[in-house]
Design a protein around this motif. Sequence first.
Motif, PDB file in Angstrom:
ATOM      1  N   VAL A   1      21.005  44.268  56.184  1.00  0.00           N
ATOM      2  CA  VAL A   1      20.138  43.085  56.346  1.00  0.00           C
ATOM      3  C   VAL A   1      19.584  43.711  54.882  1.00  0.00           C
ATOM      4  O   VAL A   1      19.445  45.015  54.675  1.00  0.00           O
ATOM      5  CB  VAL A   1      20.267  42.787  57.289  1.00  0.00           C
ATOM      6  CG1 VAL A   1      21.014  42.078  58.126  1.00  0.00           C
ATOM      7  CG2 VAL A   1      18.436  43.564  58.007  1.00  0.00           C
ATOM      8  N   GLY A   2      18.790  43.176  54.320  1.00  0.00           N
ATOM      9  CA  GLY A   2      18.097  43.237  53.613  1.00  0.00           C
ATOM     10  C   GLY A   2      17.068  41.969  53.076  1.00  0.00           C
ATOM     11  O   GLY A   2      16.760  41.218  54.005  1.00  0.00           O
ATOM     12  N   THR A   3      15.723  42.080  52.101  1.00  0.00           N
ATOM     13  CA  THR A   3      14.505  40.965  51.871  1.00  0.00           C
ATOM     14  C   THR A   3      14.837  41.162  50.311  1.00  0.00           C
ATOM     15  O   THR A   3      15.438  41.925  50.078  1.00  0.00           O
ATOM     16  CB  THR A   3      13.471  41.941  52.318  1.00  0.00           C
ATOM     17  OG1 THR A   3      13.223  41.917  53.842  1.00  0.00           O
ATOM     18  CG2 THR A   3      12.507  41.238  51.370  1.00  0.00           C
ATOM     19  N   ILE A   4      15.208  39.949  49.510  1.00  0.00           N
ATOM     20  CA  ILE A   4      15.374  39.533  48.693  1.00  0.00           C
ATOM     21  C   ILE A   4      14.102  39.174  47.927  1.00  0.00           C
ATOM     22  O   ILE A   4      13.546  38.178  48.564  1.00  0.00           O
ATOM     23  CB  ILE A   4      16.219  38.815  47.886  1.00  0.00           C
ATOM     24  CG1 ILE A   4      17.423  39.744  49.264  1.00  0.00           C
ATOM     25  CG2 ILE A   4      16.738  38.598  46.119  1.00  0.00           C
ATOM     26  CD1 ILE A   4      18.839  38.170  48.783  1.00  0.00           C
ATOM     27  N   PHE A   5      13.548  39.398  46.787  1.00  0.00           N
ATOM     28  CA  PHE A   5      12.343  39.026  45.944  1.00  0.00           C
ATOM     29  C   PHE A   5      12.399  38.938  45.058  1.00  0.00           C
ATOM     30  O   PHE A   5      12.868  39.231  44.058  1.00  0.00           O
ATOM     31  CB  PHE A   5      11.039  39.598  46.335  1.00  0.00           C
ATOM     32  CG  PHE A   5      10.893  41.069  45.895  1.00  0.00           C
ATOM     33  CD1 PHE A   5      11.501  41.753  46.949  1.00  0.00           C
ATOM     34  CD2 PHE A   5      10.262  41.327  44.718  1.00  0.00           C
ATOM     35  CE1 PHE A   5      11.331  43.238  46.273  1.00  0.00           C
ATOM     36  CE2 PHE A   5      10.498  41.956  44.191  1.00  0.00           C
ATOM     37  CZ  PHE A   5      10.709  43.573  44.440  1.00  0.00           C
TER      38      PHE A   5
ATOM     39  N   ALA B   1       9.783  40.076  37.862  1.00  0.00           N
ATOM     40  CA  ALA B   1      10.550  41.373  37.967  1.00  0.00           C
ATOM     41  C   ALA B   1      11.285  40.059  39.151  1.00  0.00           C
ATOM     42  O   ALA B   1      11.127  39.524  40.167  1.00  0.00           O
ATOM     43  CB  ALA B   1       9.817  41.804  39.283  1.00  0.00           C
ATOM     44  N   ALA B   2      12.649  41.141  39.747  1.00  0.00           N
ATOM     45  CA  ALA B   2      13.105  40.790  41.208  1.00  0.00           C
ATOM     46  C   ALA B   2      13.445  42.273  41.659  1.00  0.00           C
ATOM     47  O   ALA B   2      13.665  43.369  41.051  1.00  0.00           O
ATOM     48  CB  ALA B   2      14.535  40.229  40.677  1.00  0.00           C
ATOM     49  N   GLY B   3      14.231  42.299  42.682  1.00  0.00           N
ATOM     50  CA  GLY B   3      14.310  43.319  43.255  1.00  0.00           C
ATOM     51  C   GLY B   3      14.651  42.913  45.043  1.00  0.00           C
ATOM     52  O   GLY B   3      14.526  41.489  45.679  1.00  0.00           O
ATOM     53  N   TYR B   4      15.152  43.925  46.021  1.00  0.00           N
ATOM     54  CA  TYR B   4      15.182  43.608  47.107  1.00  0.00           C
ATOM     55  C   TYR B   4      14.874  45.016  47.874  1.00  0.00           C
ATOM     56  O   TYR B   4      15.128  46.279  47.606  1.00  0.00           O
ATOM     57  CB  TYR B   4      17.269  43.593  47.133  1.00  0.00           C
ATOM     58  CG  TYR B   4      18.022  44.674  46.884  1.00  0.00           C
ATOM     59  CD1 TYR B   4      18.278  45.758  47.979  1.00  0.00           C
ATOM     60  CD2 TYR B   4      18.863  44.392  45.401  1.00  0.00           C
ATOM     61  CE1 TYR B   4      19.174  46.573  46.616  1.00  0.00           C
ATOM     62  CE2 TYR B   4      19.684  45.404  45.253  1.00  0.00           C
ATOM     63  CZ  TYR B   4      19.901  46.210  45.550  1.00  0.00           C
ATOM     64  OH  TYR B   4      20.237  46.987  45.124  1.00  0.00           O
ATOM     65  N   ILE B   5      15.055  44.647  49.311  1.00  0.00           N
ATOM     66  CA  ILE B   5      15.435  46.419  49.965  1.00  0.00           C
ATOM     67  C   ILE B   5      15.944  46.183  50.953  1.00  0.00           C
ATOM     68  O   ILE B   5      16.466  44.825  51.226  1.00  0.00           O
ATOM     69  CB  ILE B   5      13.647  46.487  51.140  1.00  0.00           C
ATOM     70  CG1 ILE B   5      12.376  45.997  49.934  1.00  0.00           C
ATOM     71  CG2 ILE B   5      13.210  47.044  51.599  1.00  0.00           C
ATOM     72  CD1 ILE B   5      11.149  45.322  50.627  1.00  0.00           C
ATOM     73  N   ILE B   6      16.550  47.144  50.740  1.00  0.00           N
ATOM     74  CA  ILE B   6      18.170  47.612  51.504  1.00  0.00           C
ATOM     75  C   ILE B   6      17.636  47.776  52.823  1.00  0.00           C
ATOM     76  O   ILE B   6      16.887  48.707  52.802  1.00  0.00           O
ATOM     77  CB  ILE B   6      19.285  47.721  51.197  1.00  0.00           C
ATOM     78  CG1 ILE B   6      20.308  47.407  52.243  1.00  0.00           C
ATOM     79  CG2 ILE B   6      19.367  49.081  50.488  1.00  0.00           C
ATOM     80  CD1 ILE B   6      21.941  47.819  51.610  1.00  0.00           C
ATOM     81  N   TYR B   7      17.796  47.512  54.708  1.00  0.00           N
ATOM     82  CA  TYR B   7      17.351  48.117  55.902  1.00  0.00           C
ATOM     83  C   TYR B   7      18.971  49.160  56.244  1.00  0.00           C
ATOM     84  O   TYR B   7      19.448  47.643  57.013  1.00  0.00           O
ATOM     85  CB  TYR B   7      16.711  47.561  56.712  1.00  0.00           C
ATOM     86  CG  TYR B   7      15.562  46.668  56.221  1.00  0.00           C
ATOM     87  CD1 TYR B   7      14.294  47.235  55.802  1.00  0.00           C
ATOM     88  CD2 TYR B   7      15.501  44.942  55.647  1.00  0.00           C
ATOM     89  CE1 TYR B   7      13.924  46.252  55.403  1.00  0.00           C
ATOM     90  CE2 TYR B   7      14.670  44.372  54.872  1.00  0.00           C
ATOM     91  CZ  TYR B   7      13.527  45.192  54.419  1.00  0.00           C
ATOM     92  OH  TYR B   7      12.788  44.452  54.338  1.00  0.00           O
ATOM     93  N   GLY B   8      19.994  49.691  55.557  1.00  0.00           N
ATOM     94  CA  GLY B   8      20.748  50.308  55.430  1.00  0.00           C
ATOM     95  C   GLY B   8      20.244  51.910  56.418  1.00  0.00           C
ATOM     96  O   GLY B   8      19.746  51.977  57.676  1.00  0.00           O
ATOM     97  N   SER B   9      21.283  52.210  56.084  1.00  0.00           N
ATOM     98  CA  SER B   9      22.073  54.257  56.832  1.00  0.00           C
ATOM     99  C   SER B   9      20.074  54.666  56.370  1.00  0.00           C
ATOM    100  O   SER B   9      19.466  55.749  57.440  1.00  0.00           O
ATOM    101  CB  SER B   9      22.907  54.276  56.764  1.00  0.00           C
ATOM    102  OG  SER B   9      23.212  54.918  55.636  1.00  0.00           O
ATOM    103  N   SER B  10      20.130  53.831  55.537  1.00  0.00           N
ATOM    104  CA  SER B  10      18.508  54.347  55.052  1.00  0.00           C
ATOM    105  C   SER B  10      17.700  53.490  54.540  1.00  0.00           C
ATOM    106  O   SER B  10      18.713  52.031  54.011  1.00  0.00           O
ATOM    107  CB  SER B  10      18.365  55.949  54.192  1.00  0.00           C
ATOM    108  OG  SER B  10      18.828  55.210  52.874  1.00  0.00           O
ATOM    109  N   THR B  11      16.592  53.449  53.980  1.00  0.00           N
ATOM    110  CA  THR B  11      15.948  51.739  53.601  1.00  0.00           C
ATOM    111  C   THR B  11      15.543  52.476  52.303  1.00  0.00           C
ATOM    112  O   THR B  11      14.986  53.248  51.644  1.00  0.00           O
ATOM    113  CB  THR B  11      14.590  51.868  54.225  1.00  0.00           C
ATOM    114  OG1 THR B  11      14.804  51.295  55.979  1.00  0.00           O
ATOM    115  CG2 THR B  11      13.829  50.549  53.601  1.00  0.00           C
TER     116      THR B  11
END
Length: 342
Positions: A132-136, A163-173
């Motif tokens: 899953v992720g977070t988008i900002f 600015a825009a970005g995301y954090i992906i919580y995957g096999s690594s963050t």
Amino acid sequence: MDPKIVTIEQHILERERLHPEATGTFSNLLYDIALAGKIIAREIRRAGLGNILGEMGVINVQGEKQMKLDVFANEVFIRMNSYTGRVGVMATEEMETLMNIVPENPTMAQGKYVLIFDPIDGSSNIASNVSVGTIFSIYRRKTPIGSPGTLEDCLQPGRDMAAAGYIIYGSSTMMVYTAGRTVHGFTLEPSLGEFLLSHPNIRIPEPPRYGSTNAAYARCWSPGVQRYHRYLHGMETESPAVPLSSRYVGSLVADFHRNLLQGGVFYYPAHHAPGQPPQAKLRLLYEAAPLGLIAAAAGGYASDGTRDILDVVPTELHQRTALFVGNRAMVEKAEAYIARYG
Ligand code: AHG
Ligand code: MN
Ligand code: MN
């Protein structure tokens, strides 16, 4: 020479030096978001343990009920950004109305930035241990600093994003962000608790490899989108010599991230039912516009099927939109099929 070791903090500060007029507020805000991402990542890593450890009181020392992760992540973002004086107004997918941020300290002016976010994207995937992720996204406010933040501050076209970005919580963050020109990716080193620059200057590679969509909805798509889908997968005479392969996670952040690194197009078209207006699912402000800015800064493109997603001026906070995003030529092809066949 071995690659340099650069933390996200060093990287943000280095970029700030390119702007002599910068006050540091923007850099600090990005860093606040990185920290919020680390807190959320830590909680997600323990997601499956709630029933086992929770009953022993290890997690819920205060006797609080375990929160759903999207509520938890939403609260982390709010707690992180409501006292710093950097943000004047926030909007989140999890709340009906915007949040006007009044600093606790009366000598502090109200922040100059607008923070818009989807705290957990793809939340239905958490139960099955899928990324899953977070988008900002960050905008400069339109109303004067010091006055309450309004809807006008939040309803800006993606083109005006700072600015825009995301954090992906995957096999690594990972945290991936752009301030509009270049896209950089940082991987969390969990034992250090630091995001380290791992993917400098991300460019979406050619040729695209993947087509990503929930094809179960193909029957609901317009004729142009149905033909576009056939085109991507080698069923039209003008189809690419090597048709795209299919990959769909169902977490937009994860689908987008894979296509950004490997090349591909993600599409979530509107659904059509006889006698009804088309219905889209993804949200313009929380999902489509920020990922559109990242795609464009990486050499790609995002469209609602008829126009650049960054040109769409929102009229409401939770506005939904069709989305086609990825390699530029492939997204333009979607526009061409829609223009031709509807
Ligand atoms: P969210 O979890 O923030 O509500 O977003 C879910 C979205 C997006 O992440 C994903 O691409 C899409 O919903 C999946 O929808 P389908 O299940 O209809 O394919
Ligand atoms: Mn989402
Ligand atoms: Mn969400």
